[in-house]
Write a protein that holds these residues in place. Structure first.
Motif, PDB file in Angstrom:
ATOM      1  N   PRO A  78     -10.498  -1.388  -4.485  1.00 46.15           N
ATOM      2  CA  PRO A  78     -11.251  -0.524  -3.891  1.00 46.15           C
ATOM      3  C   PRO A  78     -11.159   1.353  -4.357  1.00 46.15           C
ATOM      4  N   HIS A  79      -9.950   1.360  -3.488  1.00 44.71           N
ATOM      5  CA  HIS A  79      -9.875   2.643  -3.354  1.00 44.71           C
ATOM      6  C   HIS A  79      -9.398   3.100  -4.268  1.00 44.71           C
ATOM      7  N   GLY A  80      -8.180   2.516  -5.508  1.00 47.50           N
ATOM      8  CA  GLY A  80      -7.951   3.295  -6.995  1.00 47.50           C
ATOM      9  C   GLY A  80      -9.321   3.486  -8.046  1.00 47.50           C
ATOM     10  N   GLU A 105      -3.072   4.202  -7.541  1.00 47.82           N
ATOM     11  CA  GLU A 105      -3.223   3.713  -6.975  1.00 47.82           C
ATOM     12  C   GLU A 105      -3.782   3.178  -5.804  1.00 47.82           C
ATOM     13  N   THR A 106      -3.922   3.331  -4.593  1.00 46.66           N
ATOM     14  CA  THR A 106      -2.776   3.010  -3.455  1.00 46.66           C
ATOM     15  C   THR A 106      -2.624   1.919  -3.315  1.00 46.66           C
ATOM     16  N   ALA A 107      -3.838   1.025  -2.844  1.00 54.04           N
ATOM     17  CA  ALA A 107      -2.886  -0.847  -2.839  1.00 54.04           C
ATOM     18  C   ALA A 107      -3.664  -1.529  -3.574  1.00 54.04           C
ATOM     19  N   HIS A 108      -2.704  -2.340  -3.069  1.00 52.06           N
ATOM     20  CA  HIS A 108      -3.160  -3.858  -4.770  1.00 52.06           C
ATOM     21  C   HIS A 108      -4.156  -4.197  -3.849  1.00 52.06           C
ATOM     22  N   VAL A 113      -6.630  11.954  -6.472  1.00 49.01           N
ATOM     23  CA  VAL A 113      -6.005  11.015  -5.249  1.00 49.01           C
ATOM     24  C   VAL A 113      -7.108  10.401  -4.383  1.00 49.01           C
ATOM     25  N   PRO A 114      -7.434   9.405  -4.144  1.00 52.38           N
ATOM     26  CA  PRO A 114      -8.631   8.665  -3.317  1.00 52.38           C
ATOM     27  C   PRO A 114      -8.009   9.231  -2.455  1.00 52.38           C
ATOM     28  N   SER A 115      -8.799   9.494  -1.200  1.00 54.30           N
ATOM     29  CA  SER A 115      -8.523  10.079  -0.341  1.00 54.30           C
ATOM     30  C   SER A 115      -9.047  10.090   1.490  1.00 54.30           C
ATOM     31  N   GLY A 116      -8.747  10.016   2.695  1.00 53.88           N
ATOM     32  CA  GLY A 116      -8.862   9.727   3.700  1.00 53.88           C
ATOM     33  C   GLY A 116      -9.042  11.049   5.074  1.00 53.88           C
ATOM     34  N   ASN A 117      -7.596  10.500   4.667  1.00 59.10           N
ATOM     35  CA  ASN A 117      -7.051  11.736   5.529  1.00 59.10           C
ATOM     36  C   ASN A 117      -6.147  13.116   5.014  1.00 59.10           C
ATOM     37  N   PHE A 118      -5.725  13.176   4.047  1.00 57.37           N
ATOM     38  CA  PHE A 118      -5.522  13.865   3.089  1.00 57.37           C
ATOM     39  C   PHE A 118      -4.285  13.621   3.471  1.00 57.37           C
ATOM     40  N   GLY A 119      -3.834  13.245   3.312  1.00 52.03           N
ATOM     41  CA  GLY A 119      -1.456  13.321   3.985  1.00 52.03           C
ATOM     42  C   GLY A 119      -1.485  13.049   2.842  1.00 52.03           C
ATOM     43  N   ASN A 120      -1.950  12.224   1.247  1.00 53.00           N
ATOM     44  CA  ASN A 120      -1.368  11.961  -0.305  1.00 53.00           C
ATOM     45  C   ASN A 120      -1.680  13.231  -0.911  1.00 53.00           C
ATOM     46  N   ALA A 170       1.040  -1.068  -0.123  1.00 54.10           N
ATOM     47  CA  ALA A 170       0.605  -0.068   0.210  1.00 54.10           C
ATOM     48  C   ALA A 170       1.093   1.288  -0.307  1.00 54.10           C
ATOM     49  N   PHE A 171       0.344   2.559   0.145  1.00 52.66           N
ATOM     50  CA  PHE A 171       1.087   3.635  -0.270  1.00 52.66           C
ATOM     51  C   PHE A 171       1.868   4.114   0.776  1.00 52.66           C
ATOM     52  N   LYS A 172       1.315   3.828   1.987  1.00 52.20           N
ATOM     53  CA  LYS A 172       2.245   3.670   3.023  1.00 52.20           C
ATOM     54  C   LYS A 172       3.180   3.556   3.560  1.00 52.20           C
ATOM     55  N   ASP A 173       4.250   2.609   2.912  1.00 51.85           N
ATOM     56  CA  ASP A 173       5.192   2.083   2.694  1.00 51.85           C
ATOM     57  C   ASP A 173       5.461   3.025   2.571  1.00 51.85           C
ATOM     58  N   ASN A 214     -12.456   1.081   3.220  1.00 46.27           N
ATOM     59  CA  ASN A 214     -12.476   0.577   4.438  1.00 46.27           C
ATOM     60  C   ASN A 214     -10.900   1.814   4.841  1.00 46.27           C
ATOM     61  N   ALA A 215     -10.079   1.915   4.229  1.00 43.14           N
ATOM     62  CA  ALA A 215      -8.870   3.188   4.416  1.00 43.14           C
ATOM     63  C   ALA A 215      -9.147   4.812   3.909  1.00 43.14           C
ATOM     64  N   MET A 216     -10.265   5.097   3.640  1.00 40.92           N
ATOM     65  CA  MET A 216     -10.673   5.537   3.359  1.00 40.92           C
ATOM     66  C   MET A 216     -12.263   6.411   4.263  1.00 40.92           C
ATOM     67  N   GLY A 239      -5.610  -1.511  10.854  1.00 39.98           N
ATOM     68  CA  GLY A 239      -5.338  -2.322   9.373  1.00 39.98           C
ATOM     69  C   GLY A 239      -4.161  -1.721   8.377  1.00 39.98           C
ATOM     70  N   ASP A 240      -3.820  -0.757   7.970  1.00 40.67           N
ATOM     71  CA  ASP A 240      -2.655  -0.586   6.728  1.00 40.67           C
ATOM     72  C   ASP A 240      -2.222  -0.351   7.266  1.00 40.67           C
ATOM     73  N   THR A 241      -2.309   0.721   8.214  1.00 44.18           N
ATOM     74  CA  THR A 241      -0.846   2.159   9.180  1.00 44.18           C
ATOM     75  C   THR A 241      -0.251   1.052  10.014  1.00 44.18           C
TER      76      THR A 241
END
Ligand SMILES: *Cc1c(COP(=O)(O)O)cnc(C)c1O
Length: 434
Positions: free
Chosen positions: A355-357, A381-384, A246-253, A105-108, A300-302, A137-139
């Motif tokens: 789903p995020h992408g 595309e933020t996650a595989h 940018v698919p966004s949740g916390n808007f850091g990306n 995931a892009f959080k890497d 769900n990460a968003m 999960g992802d973080t």
């Protein structure tokens, strides 16, 4: 470079303090005092530079004087040990694949950069740095894998028992070494409450140097600007305006993208795409920020009802929503629309989106349909897709292969410490057993 608090521009900290503390003492978020534009020479050379070379120039631009250049170079090449390729899914629409890192995931990007920077600062102090991270999960997986084996740091991951997927759980409960996983009998909100309460506890603060690894840390934000430069530099078609969605949740990306633009990267426009947790699209429309409890979706990460980086986005435009609006459009999509997009792109291009992408793809399409069609569009595309195996398989009606990067976690043994959601238990654990 100094960093100021978004709550008070006169309250500044050096990089070391900003990164080790995470949050400013007045609870503001740290921002760089200056965001210098990169030189014309840098932009001329960009198409020929490697990902690492351009990222180093960007990192140096924001961290000058804070860390020796050779050390920063080591950190950048460690962070970018994998690629971020572009795939054309339709004419003029590209997916920027940010899922080729160890936890897919892009959080890497943010977690790897932050862990190395914190590790560098940890060497200069006697006390170990204890990183507390609550995760849905992802973080947790990105942070645990980023910090694995980093000297002078220990990580405690708190996660809600039975509420993360198998694969996610295995990514942070099988590592051992300096990573501990606490399996909390409760919800993600309980985990977050335990972490927040620990930061306010005087006894714990005296005993340990505690910090958090969530997305408010400036060290997670900086590397999220790297791949905007990289994607831009690798686009063949550069005579049309370039728009990023940018698919966004916390808007850091997306804030990473705005930093890139501020450093001179000629991004014409941004689209912030969300699921039904649409606080920001609504804010851009009404100029009123109304936070609310998050609702569960398939992306769900968003699922974020109170996005923390909105203050940073606004800060970049001096608090002026209309100015922000000139650079960012916001659109929200339902799960049904997301599933339909996944099916459509698979049917027409044979490309499997997570789903995020897919929310990102939808945002790009809507912008091209309603605002400007003659652009080159890039969605992140933020996650595989294998990270969301069940949803993807059910939506596409076919099986998804789990890549070996994820598969290797599945064969390992889970080690977690079960815990109630009472703060007293968490505190007893930290003071006596840890
Ligand atoms: C965290 C996450 C997002 C949202 O990113 P923000 O920086 O919080 O906006 C999107 N997609 C995936 C897969 C994520 O893990």
């Amino acid at each position: 470079m100094k960093f100021y608090s978004t709550n008070n521009h006169n309250l500044t900290a050096d990089a070391r303090e900003a990164v080790t503390k995470g949050l400013a003492p007045d609870n503001g978020l740290y921002m760089p005092e200056e965001i210098p534009a990169l030189s014309a020479d840098f932009f001329n050379r960009l198409p020929k530079m490697s990902f690492q070379e351009m990222a180093l120039a960007v990192a140096q631009n924001l961290l000058s004087g804070s860390i020796p250049p050779a050390e920063l170079e080591r950190i950048v090449s460690h962070t970018l040990a994998f690629d971020a390729p572009l795939t054309e899914v339709e004419e003029d629409i590209y997916a920027l694949e940010l899922f080729h890192g160890p936890t897919m995931a892009f959080k890497d990007f943010g977690a790897r950069f932050m862990s190395q920077l914190l590790g560098y600062f940890a060497k200069q102090q006697e006390r170990e740095i204890i990183i507390l991270v609550a995760t849905s999960g992802d973080t947790g997986s990105a942070v645990a894998n980023g910090f694995l084996g980093v000297k002078g740091t220990r990580v405690v991951v708190l996660y809600p028992s039975g509420k993360v997927s198998d694969i996610q759980e295995k990514q942070f409960t099988t590592l051992g070494s300096n990573i501990t996983a606490l399996e909390v009998d409760g919800t993600f909100d309980d985990c977050q409450r335990l972490v927040k309460t620990a930061f306010l506890d005087e006894e714990l603060k005296n005993k340990y140097f505690l910090t958090s690894a969530n997305s408010i840390n400036i060290a997670r934000l900086i590397p999220q600007s790297f791949y905007f430069f990289y994607a831009f530099s690798r686009l063949q078609q550069r005579n049309k305006p370039v728009v990023f969605c940018v698919p966004s949740g916390n808007f850091g990306n997306i804030t990473g993208g705005l930093l890139a633009q501020r450093m001179g990267l000629p991004i014409s426009h941004f689209v912030a795409a969300t699921n039904i947790n649409d606080v920001v699209p609504e804010f851009l429309r009404t100029h009123k920020l109304t936070t609310r409890p998050s609702q569960m979706t398939i992306s769900n990460a968003m699922d974020v009802g109170s996005p923390s980086n909105v203050v940073r986005m606004l800060d970049l435009f001096g608090g002026d929503v209309s100015a922000l609006q000139k650079h960012v459009s916001g659109y929200a999509f339902t799960d049904d629309e997301t599933r339909a997009a996944m099916r459509h792109v698979f049917a027409t291009a044979g490309y499997v989106m997570d789903p995020h992408g897919a929310v990102g793809y939808l945002g790009m399409k809507k912008y091209m349909r309603e605002v400007q069609s003659d652009v080159t569009g890039v969605f992140l595309e933020t996650a595989h897709p294998a990270k969301f195996k069940e949803v993807v398989e059910e939506t596409l009606g076919r099986e998804i292969e789990i890549p070996s990067t994820l598969q290797k976690f599945l064969s390992r043994n889970k080690q977690s410490k079960k815990m109630s959601s009472a703060f007293s238990d968490f505190k007893t654990y930290l003071t006596t057993e840890f």
